[in-house]
Scaffold this motif. Structure first.
Motif, PDB file in Angstrom:
ATOM      1  N   SER A  32       0.822  -1.210   0.000  1.00 51.01           N
ATOM      2  CA  SER A  32       0.000   0.000   0.000  1.00 51.01           C
ATOM      3  C   SER A  32       0.854   1.258   0.000  1.00 51.01           C
ATOM      4  O   SER A  32       0.455   2.285  -0.565  1.00 51.01           O
ATOM      5  N   TYR A  33       2.040   1.209   0.605  1.00 49.38           N
ATOM      6  CA  TYR A  33       2.910   2.390   0.560  1.00 49.38           C
ATOM      7  C   TYR A  33       3.480   2.578  -0.841  1.00 49.38           C
ATOM      8  O   TYR A  33       3.518   3.702  -1.353  1.00 49.38           O
ATOM      9  N   PRO A  92      -3.669   4.842  13.306  1.00 49.16           N
ATOM     10  CA  PRO A  92      -5.084   4.534  13.543  1.00 49.16           C
ATOM     11  C   PRO A  92      -5.596   5.341  14.726  1.00 49.16           C
ATOM     12  O   PRO A  92      -4.852   5.641  15.661  1.00 49.16           O
ATOM     13  N   GLY A 119      -1.341  -3.286  11.515  1.00 52.82           N
ATOM     14  CA  GLY A 119      -1.571  -3.744  10.151  1.00 52.82           C
ATOM     15  C   GLY A 119      -1.060  -2.747   9.127  1.00 52.82           C
ATOM     16  O   GLY A 119      -1.782  -1.830   8.708  1.00 52.82           O
ATOM     17  N   ASP A 121      -0.325  -2.704   5.931  1.00 61.43           N
ATOM     18  CA  ASP A 121      -0.958  -2.536   4.620  1.00 61.43           C
ATOM     19  C   ASP A 121      -2.289  -1.800   4.718  1.00 61.43           C
ATOM     20  O   ASP A 121      -2.799  -1.294   3.718  1.00 61.43           O
ATOM     21  N   ASP A 122      -2.864  -1.740   5.926  1.00 56.66           N
ATOM     22  CA  ASP A 122      -4.154  -1.078   6.111  1.00 56.66           C
ATOM     23  C   ASP A 122      -4.017   0.376   6.541  1.00 56.66           C
ATOM     24  O   ASP A 122      -5.015   1.068   6.709  1.00 56.66           O
ATOM     25  N   LEU A 123      -2.786   0.842   6.731  1.00 53.25           N
ATOM     26  CA  LEU A 123      -2.584   2.225   7.151  1.00 53.25           C
ATOM     27  C   LEU A 123      -2.992   3.197   6.050  1.00 53.25           C
ATOM     28  O   LEU A 123      -2.946   2.870   4.861  1.00 53.25           O
ATOM     29  N   GLN A 124      -3.352   4.408   6.443  1.00 53.71           N
ATOM     30  CA  GLN A 124      -3.644   5.469   5.479  1.00 53.71           C
ATOM     31  C   GLN A 124      -2.359   6.262   5.261  1.00 53.71           C
ATOM     32  O   GLN A 124      -1.978   7.116   6.054  1.00 53.71           O
ATOM     33  N   TRP A 125      -1.695   5.957   4.173  1.00 52.04           N
ATOM     34  CA  TRP A 125      -0.419   6.596   3.864  1.00 52.04           C
ATOM     35  C   TRP A 125      -0.669   7.995   3.320  1.00 52.04           C
ATOM     36  O   TRP A 125      -1.550   8.203   2.489  1.00 52.04           O
TER      37      TRP A 125
END
Length: 236
Positions: A32-33, A92, A119, A121-125
């Motif tokens: 995700s990053y 989060p 988690g 991959d679930d972070l809001q980058w």
């Protein structure tokens, strides 16, 4: 997921009241990053603000994105001075705090447990920020008539790039200030430098909030740019 380090740097993260800031030797393995990093460099508004005419927008594949991060940052920056870019994400909500704490360095087993809890991959980058030795990365070749440069600890370039959807929220300042303080405390940095496009008033105002002033130096030899400096004692 459990990210793997791309070199010998031991896992650590910087945590601020709103952000988790992860060195790219760790973050490069987070899908995700990489997606966020690619989207930034394909965004017209972002590229015009950050790079001016020097870097037109371009869409990278995931493989190209990983190669760019690996060669431009991990090998050239982290591999030489243990300094470089960090991936920046919002913590989060359960982990955010109203504390006046400036930053916390999380290492070792605690770092691994934090990764498992939030988690990655679930972070809001939201973007990236970093510090690097400009003498070995971004400065043009020196000529015989050029004055001698200060020691590398006084030539540390500050970089940042935040997604346009998060502009105006103070996230670049929070991330850059935390990374600068980390580099002073952990790496012995004594002075920071930066350059901005002359038309980029947004970045100029941010640098001033961080304690930078126009330097009048000509390290980058680029008439379209303003150069800045900030001794460690001026950190805001």
């Amino acid at each position: 997921m459990k990210p793997e380090m791309e070199n010998s740097i031991k896992p650590f993260v910087i945590v601020t009241p709103r952000l988790i800031i992860i060195p790219t030797p760790t973050a490069v393995s987070i899908n995700s990053y990489r997606s966020l990093y690619s989207s930034l460099h394909a965004n017209v508004a972002f590229c015009e603000m950050a790079f001016g005419h020097h870097f037109p927008p371009r869409t990278w594949t995931d493989e190209e994105t990983r190669d760019v991060i690996q060669t431009r940052d991990i090998e050239r920056c982290w591999g030489r001075r243990d300094l470089g870019d960090f991936a920046v994400a919002l913590l989060p909500s359960a982990f955010q705090t109203d504390s006046c704490m400036e930053l916390s360095i999380v290492k070792g087993g605690i770092c691994e447990r934090l990764f498992n809890q939030i988690g990655l991959d679930d972070l809001q980058w939201v973007g990236y920020a970093g510090v690097r030795d400009a003498t070995t990365t971004s400065l043009p070749p020196r000529e015989a008539a050029d004055p001698a440069l200060p020691p590398w600890q006084e030539m540390i370039e500050v970089r940042y790039g935040i997604s346009p959807e998060f502009w105006g929220q103070g996230l670049a300042k929070e991330a850059a200030r935390a990374i600068m303080q980390w580099s002073v405390d952990e790496k012995g940095v004594r002075r920071f430098i930066a350059e901005t496009e002359r038309g980029n008033s947004r970045s100029g105002k941010l640098l001033q909030k961080l304690g930078f002033t126009p330097s009048g130096t000509d390290y980058w030899k680029e008439p379209s740019e303003i150069e800045w400096e900030c001794p460690k004692s001026h950190l805001h």
